[in-house]
Design a protein around this motif. Sequence first.
Motif, PDB file in Angstrom:
ATOM      1  N   GLY A  19       0.764  -1.237   0.000  1.00 22.46           N
ATOM      2  CA  GLY A  19       0.000   0.000   0.000  1.00 22.46           C
ATOM      3  C   GLY A  19       0.794   1.285   0.000  1.00 22.46           C
ATOM      4  N   LYS A  20       2.121   1.180  -0.155  1.00 31.50           N
ATOM      5  CA  LYS A  20       2.902   2.425  -0.167  1.00 31.50           C
ATOM      6  C   LYS A  20       4.119   2.309  -1.072  1.00 31.50           C
ATOM      7  N   GLN A  21       4.706   3.467  -1.354  1.00 37.32           N
ATOM      8  CA  GLN A  21       5.940   3.539  -2.141  1.00 37.32           C
ATOM      9  C   GLN A  21       7.042   4.140  -1.280  1.00 37.32           C
ATOM     10  N   THR A  22       8.199   3.492  -1.280  1.00 38.74           N
ATOM     11  CA  THR A  22       9.365   4.012  -0.556  1.00 38.74           C
ATOM     12  C   THR A  22      10.595   3.833  -1.436  1.00 38.74           C
ATOM     13  N   VAL A  23      11.539   4.738  -1.324  1.00 41.21           N
ATOM     14  CA  VAL A  23      12.793   4.608  -2.063  1.00 41.21           C
ATOM     15  C   VAL A  23      13.816   3.942  -1.153  1.00 41.21           C
ATOM     16  N   GLY A  24      14.462   2.901  -1.637  1.00 43.11           N
ATOM     17  CA  GLY A  24      15.429   2.214  -0.790  1.00 43.11           C
ATOM     18  C   GLY A  24      16.163   1.107  -1.514  1.00 43.11           C
ATOM     19  N   ASP A  25      16.877   0.316  -0.726  1.00 41.57           N
ATOM     20  CA  ASP A  25      17.704  -0.775  -1.237  1.00 41.57           C
ATOM     21  C   ASP A  25      17.154  -2.115  -0.754  1.00 41.57           C
ATOM     22  N   VAL A  26      17.400  -3.156  -1.534  1.00 42.99           N
ATOM     23  CA  VAL A  26      16.999  -4.512  -1.165  1.00 42.99           C
ATOM     24  C   VAL A  26      18.181  -5.448  -1.400  1.00 42.99           C
ATOM     25  N   LEU A  27      18.546  -6.185  -0.362  1.00 41.18           N
ATOM     26  CA  LEU A  27      19.627  -7.167  -0.452  1.00 41.18           C
ATOM     27  C   LEU A  27      19.035  -8.564  -0.563  1.00 41.18           C
ATOM     28  N   ILE A  28      19.470  -9.284  -1.591  1.00 36.67           N
ATOM     29  CA  ILE A  28      19.037 -10.666  -1.814  1.00 36.67           C
ATOM     30  C   ILE A  28      20.202 -11.590  -1.519  1.00 36.67           C
ATOM     31  N   GLU A  29      19.982 -12.576  -0.672  1.00 40.94           N
ATOM     32  CA  GLU A  29      20.980 -13.612  -0.404  1.00 40.94           C
ATOM     33  C   GLU A  29      20.370 -14.959  -0.737  1.00 40.94           C
ATOM     34  N   ASN A  30      20.995 -15.679  -1.660  1.00 37.52           N
ATOM     35  CA  ASN A  30      20.465 -16.943  -2.154  1.00 37.52           C
ATOM     36  C   ASN A  30      19.034 -16.756  -2.637  1.00 37.52           C
ATOM     37  N   ASP A  31      18.073 -17.457  -2.044  1.00 35.59           N
ATOM     38  CA  ASP A  31      16.707 -17.405  -2.582  1.00 35.59           C
ATOM     39  C   ASP A  31      15.810 -16.411  -1.846  1.00 35.59           C
ATOM     40  N   ARG A  32      16.367 -15.656  -0.860  1.00 39.11           N
ATOM     41  CA  ARG A  32      15.497 -14.846  -0.014  1.00 39.11           C
ATOM     42  C   ARG A  32      15.912 -13.376   0.050  1.00 39.11           C
ATOM     43  N   ILE A  33      14.966 -12.566   0.480  1.00 39.76           N
ATOM     44  CA  ILE A  33      15.228 -11.152   0.739  1.00 39.76           C
ATOM     45  C   ILE A  33      15.879 -11.064   2.117  1.00 39.76           C
ATOM     46  N   ALA A  34      17.131 -10.637   2.151  1.00 33.96           N
ATOM     47  CA  ALA A  34      17.883 -10.607   3.411  1.00 33.96           C
ATOM     48  C   ALA A  34      17.660  -9.306   4.179  1.00 33.96           C
ATOM     49  N   LYS A  35      17.547  -8.188   3.445  1.00 29.88           N
ATOM     50  CA  LYS A  35      17.446  -6.898   4.130  1.00 29.88           C
ATOM     51  C   LYS A  35      16.774  -5.879   3.218  1.00 29.88           C
ATOM     52  N   ILE A  36      15.964  -5.022   3.819  1.00 31.38           N
ATOM     53  CA  ILE A  36      15.352  -3.886   3.128  1.00 31.38           C
ATOM     54  C   ILE A  36      15.651  -2.652   3.971  1.00 31.38           C
ATOM     55  N   ALA A  37      16.247  -1.634   3.373  1.00 32.09           N
ATOM     56  CA  ALA A  37      16.595  -0.430   4.140  1.00 32.09           C
ATOM     57  C   ALA A  37      16.744   0.751   3.188  1.00 32.09           C
ATOM     58  N   SER A  38      16.809   1.938   3.769  1.00 33.40           N
ATOM     59  CA  SER A  38      16.968   3.139   2.944  1.00 33.40           C
ATOM     60  C   SER A  38      18.322   3.152   2.249  1.00 33.40           C
ATOM     61  N   ALA A  39      19.342   2.550   2.898  1.00 34.67           N
ATOM     62  CA  ALA A  39      20.667   2.434   2.279  1.00 34.67           C
ATOM     63  C   ALA A  39      21.365   1.193   2.815  1.00 34.67           C
ATOM     64  N   ILE A  40      21.865   0.368   1.902  1.00 35.03           N
ATOM     65  CA  ILE A  40      22.590  -0.854   2.271  1.00 35.03           C
ATOM     66  C   ILE A  40      23.910  -0.861   1.509  1.00 35.03           C
ATOM     67  N   GLU A  41      24.972  -1.234   2.191  1.00 31.47           N
ATOM     68  CA  GLU A  41      26.270  -1.407   1.533  1.00 31.47           C
ATOM     69  C   GLU A  41      26.729  -2.845   1.717  1.00 31.47           C
ATOM     70  N   ASP A  42      27.112  -3.492   0.627  1.00 30.63           N
ATOM     71  CA  ASP A  42      27.633  -4.862   0.691  1.00 30.63           C
ATOM     72  C   ASP A  42      28.499  -5.084  -0.541  1.00 30.63           C
TER      73      ASP A  42
END
Length: 444
Positions: free
Chosen positions: A15-38
């Motif tokens: 129900g909403k829109q947000t600007v951010g980053d998504v980290l995928i590890e193997n088959d799953r979503i590992a992290k969702i945040a406004s900024a991710i570094e990896d």
Amino acid sequence: MSKFLIKNATIVNEGKQTVGDVLIENDRIAKIASAIEDSSAKEINADRKYLLPGCIDDQVHFREPGLTHKAEIYTEAKAAVAGGITSFMEMPNTVPNTLTQDLLANKYAIAAQKSLANYSFYMGAGNDNLEEVLKTNPKDVCGVKVFMGSSTGNMLVDNEKTLNGIFGEVPMLIATHCEDEATIKHNLAVFKGKYGEHITPEMHPVIRSAEACYISSSFAVDLAKKHNTRLHILHISTGKETNLFRNDIPLAEKRITAEACIHHMWFNDKDYATKGNWIKWNPAVKTESDQNQILQALLDGRIDVVATDHAPHTIQEKEQSYLSAPSGGPLVQHALNAMLELYHQGKISLENIVEKMAHNVAICFQIADRGFIREGYKADLVLVDLNKNYTVERSNVLSKCGWSPFEGQKFNSVVTHTFVSGHLAYENGVFNESVKGERMLFNR
């Protein structure tokens, strides 16, 4: 370990829109945040692109086994992935009809080897296989399909005693095709008496009439209320039928749910003049009023999900006369595009598209760990560019049948990336087929 980092996406979810980053590890979503570094992850720049949960199509006909001259699981799953559909549920009217547990298991075995998308298959209910139907495992099969209208083989179930048995004893979701066979046969006889063999596609929605749909849908609803069945009515094609459904309780509490299909919201009976048999479906594309009422019911919550009813036939089959041409057409590659076009036209929001093509399908079928962009969930994700266009032509159709009802249509959005269970299966027109999709599981 496979790792991807999607940067600066506009995430459309819940129900909403947000600007951010998504980290995928193997088959799953590992992290969702406004900024991710990896630094160990492969980075994808999603600036000015929209990240959606992968679409889940609860109704497709991929024609395997037995009808693979029209389509096959391999080709149609690829077309689906290119169109942003990461998971599909396939119907039992293949050849032979999927009326035994062995035949059902065979389809899962084929998909495990061939399907780029995640998959599930319906068990078919016929006139005399209730014992087999009751062996179906609700935890790893999406549902039971009942054709309460014309179909192939032994799959037309219109005997009231048989239907009461199915609706009364099957504990899992029952999905129905609702058209009253007696009404259709009567209408066809009338038209044959008047026009002989010269019936045209424009007559299709009068032969397979709104009344035929309503008689069958209302009967199914009455049966479900009588037995407290978990009923899901497929491809609602009339405005009148939308009033059979409620929107005053949460979807998770509904025992009776409904689906709308792309073609019933995109086309209407005026299009038969130019499209002819190419838009011949069962149930038929009907009036502009029906088209508008279906969209309204989708927006107000009486209709819960959007699907394709993807059902390819060859060009040669569709080019036959109206009476000989089969009903159905390919839609998985362009379904999300068509809905995004309705967004561009101001008819539906991105949040609503995501709700109806991902979230609600997951809720409706109780799918485990899919349908949402959430940490810990399977990474079924689609990146779309809403500012890039392309025109549908036979040369860029991926379905095996080689044609589309959308030929000549310019779409103002493009799917750029599709992740299936964490695997980047499609990127800017290029497939990576090194990893296959997964069998969907259900929290039942």
